[in-house]
Design an enzyme around this catalytic site. Structure first.
Site, mmCIF file in Angstrom:
data_model
loop_
_atom_site.group_PDB
_atom_site.id
_atom_site.type_symbol
_atom_site.label_atom_id
_atom_site.label_comp_id
_atom_site.label_asym_id
_atom_site.label_seq_id
_atom_site.Cartn_x
_atom_site.Cartn_y
_atom_site.Cartn_z
ATOM 1 N N ASP A 8 -49.869 -36.541 -33.588
ATOM 2 C CA ASP A 8 -51.011 -37.455 -33.379
ATOM 3 C C ASP A 8 -51.987 -37.299 -34.537
ATOM 4 O OD1 ASP A 8 -51.451 -34.885 -31.317
ATOM 5 O OD2 ASP A 8 -53.166 -35.311 -32.560
ATOM 6 N N GLU A 53 -41.238 -28.532 -26.904
ATOM 7 C CA GLU A 53 -41.211 -28.183 -28.331
ATOM 8 C C GLU A 53 -40.025 -27.293 -28.678
ATOM 9 O OE1 GLU A 53 -45.913 -28.042 -29.506
ATOM 10 O OE2 GLU A 53 -45.097 -26.367 -28.413
HETATM 11 N N1 SAH Z 1 -51.736 -33.711 -23.187
HETATM 12 C C1 SAH Z 1 -50.973 -32.505 -23.332
HETATM 13 C C2 SAH Z 1 -51.876 -31.480 -23.936
HETATM 14 C C3 SAH Z 1 -51.156 -30.518 -24.765
HETATM 15 S S1 SAH Z 1 -52.307 -29.587 -25.678
HETATM 16 C C4 SAH Z 1 -50.446 -32.056 -21.999
HETATM 17 O O1 SAH Z 1 -50.874 -32.612 -21.017
HETATM 18 O O2 SAH Z 1 -49.585 -31.170 -21.931
HETATM 19 C C5 SAH Z 1 -51.682 -29.827 -27.249
HETATM 20 C C6 SAH Z 1 -50.625 -28.886 -27.700
HETATM 21 O O3 SAH Z 1 -50.070 -29.403 -28.881
HETATM 22 C C7 SAH Z 1 -51.177 -27.527 -28.080
HETATM 23 O O4 SAH Z 1 -50.201 -26.545 -27.853
HETATM 24 C C8 SAH Z 1 -51.518 -27.686 -29.569
HETATM 25 O O5 SAH Z 1 -51.113 -26.566 -30.334
HETATM 26 C C9 SAH Z 1 -50.757 -28.920 -30.028
HETATM 27 N N2 SAH Z 1 -51.567 -30.071 -30.498
HETATM 28 C C10 SAH Z 1 -51.034 -31.280 -30.773
HETATM 29 N N3 SAH Z 1 -51.973 -32.153 -31.153
HETATM 30 C C11 SAH Z 1 -53.160 -31.496 -31.116
HETATM 31 C C12 SAH Z 1 -54.514 -31.892 -31.363
HETATM 32 N N4 SAH Z 1 -54.832 -33.146 -31.725
HETATM 33 N N5 SAH Z 1 -55.485 -30.962 -31.188
HETATM 34 C C13 SAH Z 1 -55.171 -29.709 -30.809
HETATM 35 N N6 SAH Z 1 -53.904 -29.295 -30.543
HETATM 36 C C14 SAH Z 1 -52.905 -30.164 -30.690
#
Ligand code: SAH
Length: 254
Positions: free
Chosen positions: A217, A12
Site C-alpha cells: 500500500d 505473508e
Molecule cells: N488491516 C490489517 C492490518 C495489518 S497491520 C489486518 O486487519 O490484519 C499491517 C501489517 O503489515 C504489519 O505487520 C506491518 O508490518 C505491515 N504494514 C503494511 N502496510 C503498512 C502501513 N501502511 N503501515 C504500517 N505497517 C504496514
C-alpha cells in the site's frame, strides 16, 4: 547455519511452512515455531504477529531458544517514498523505530542509551536477498501471478529498492504523515511495524539479520483497501519464491 524466518501475518509466510521438509513444531510463548529444512537449509519459521514488541520477543526466542544463527524477516509494508509503488520489493540497508522519540533528552529516533537510531541489516544477507528479489521479478513473477491478477492489483513493472525501513506501532494511512516522515528520514523506502525491533534485537544479540518487504500500500488514505487480499494473492507468492531463490543461492555457495 540455521535460518530463522519471521513474518507478522499468516498470509505473508503462507506456503513456506508447507514447503518444509521433516517439519516439527514447538509451541512457546503463544507462538508456533516450525523447524525443518527449506530447500536443504536448516530453518525455523514463525509468525510474530503485529508490532514491535511482538517482533522483538519472537526474534529473541528464535536466537535464545531455537538457536538460529541468522534472521530473515519477510512481509509487507507501506511505501515510504512517493516513487515506490505497490508490488515493488524493498530490502533494508538499515532500520529505524519511527515512533521512538525521547527528545530533548536524546535526538529524535535514537534508542536511548544505545547511541543509535539506525540498526544496520547484514550486508551479505541483504545482497543475497536483493539478488533473489531481482531473480524473482525477472524469471518467476509472470508465471506465478497471472496477468489478470497483476492487473487487478495494479502491478506494472515492479522494481527492487534498497534503503531505510522504519517501524512503529501504528498502521500508517496518512499521506501527509508519510511525506513528513520521508523528509525526516532520508532514504526511507518503507514503513511497517516490526522490522526495526527485530534489527535491534539482532544487533544486541550479535545475530545477522535482513528484512525484505513487498509494498502492499501507499501508506496513505487508501492503505486499507484490499490489504489482506493483496497479502494472500500477491505478497505470499513474492515471499515464497524469493525465499526459495535465497535458500537455493545459499546452497550453491556452500
Ligand atoms: N488491516 C490489517 C492490518 C495489518 S497491520 C489486518 O486487519 O490484519 C499491517 C501489517 O503489515 C504489519 O505487520 C506491518 O508490518 C505491515 N504494514 C503494511 N502496510 C503498512 C502501513 N501502511 N503501515 C504500517 N505497517 C504496514
Amino acid at each position: 547455519m540455521r535460518l530463522g524466518i519471521i513474518s507478522a501475518l499468516h498470509e505473508e509466510q503462507h506456503g513456506l511452512v508447507e514447503a518444509m521438509q521433516g517439519a516439527a513444531t514447538a509451541l512457546h510463548g503463544g507462538r508456533v515455531y516450525t523447524l525443518g529444512k527449506l530447500w536443504e537449509i536448516d530453518a525455523v519459521c514463525v509468525l510474530s504477529r503485529i508490532g514491535k514488541v511482538a517482533g522483538a520477543v519472537t526474534a529473541t526466542l528464535l536466537v535464545e531458544k531455537f538457536d538460529v544463527t541468522h534472521i530473515l524477516f519477510t512481509g509487507v509494508a507501506g511505501a515510504g517514498d512517493r516513487s515506490i509503488a505497490v508490488g515493488d520489493i524493498v530490502v533494508a540497508d538499515a532500520l529505524v523505530q519511527h515512533d521512538m522519540d525521547a527528545s530533548p533528552l536524546f535526538p529524535r529516533f535514537e534508542v536511548p542509551l544505545t547511541g543509535l537510531a539506525h540498526f544496520q541489516s547484514d550486508h551479505a544477507m541483504s545482497l543475497q536477498l536483493l539478488a533473489a528479489a531481482h531473480g524473482f521479478l525477472e524469471h518467476d513473477l509472470a508465471g506465478v501471478i497471472d496477468a489478470a491478477q497483476r492487473a487487478a492489483f495494479g502491478l506494472g513493472q515492479p522494481r527492487v529498492h534498497r534503503g531505510l525501513i522504519s517501524s512503529g506501532d501504528q498502521f500508517m494511512n496518512d499521506g501527509a504523515a508519510i511525506d513528513a516522515l520521508n523528509a525526516a528520514l532520508p532514504g526511507l523506502v518503507a514503513v511497517e511495524m516490526e522490522g526495526a525491533a527485530v534489527a535491534q534485537v539482532c544487533y544486541e544479540l550479535g545475530v545477522p539479520c535482513a528484512v525484505m518487504r513487498t509494498i502492499s500500500d501507499n501508506a496513505n488514505e487508501e492503505a486499507a483497501t484490499d490489504f489482506l487480499a493483496f497479502v494472500s494473492a500477491v505478497a505470499s507468492k513474492y515471499a515464497f519464491y524469493i525465499v526459495r531463490r535465497y535458500c537455493q543461492g545459499l546452497l550453491e555457495r556452500r
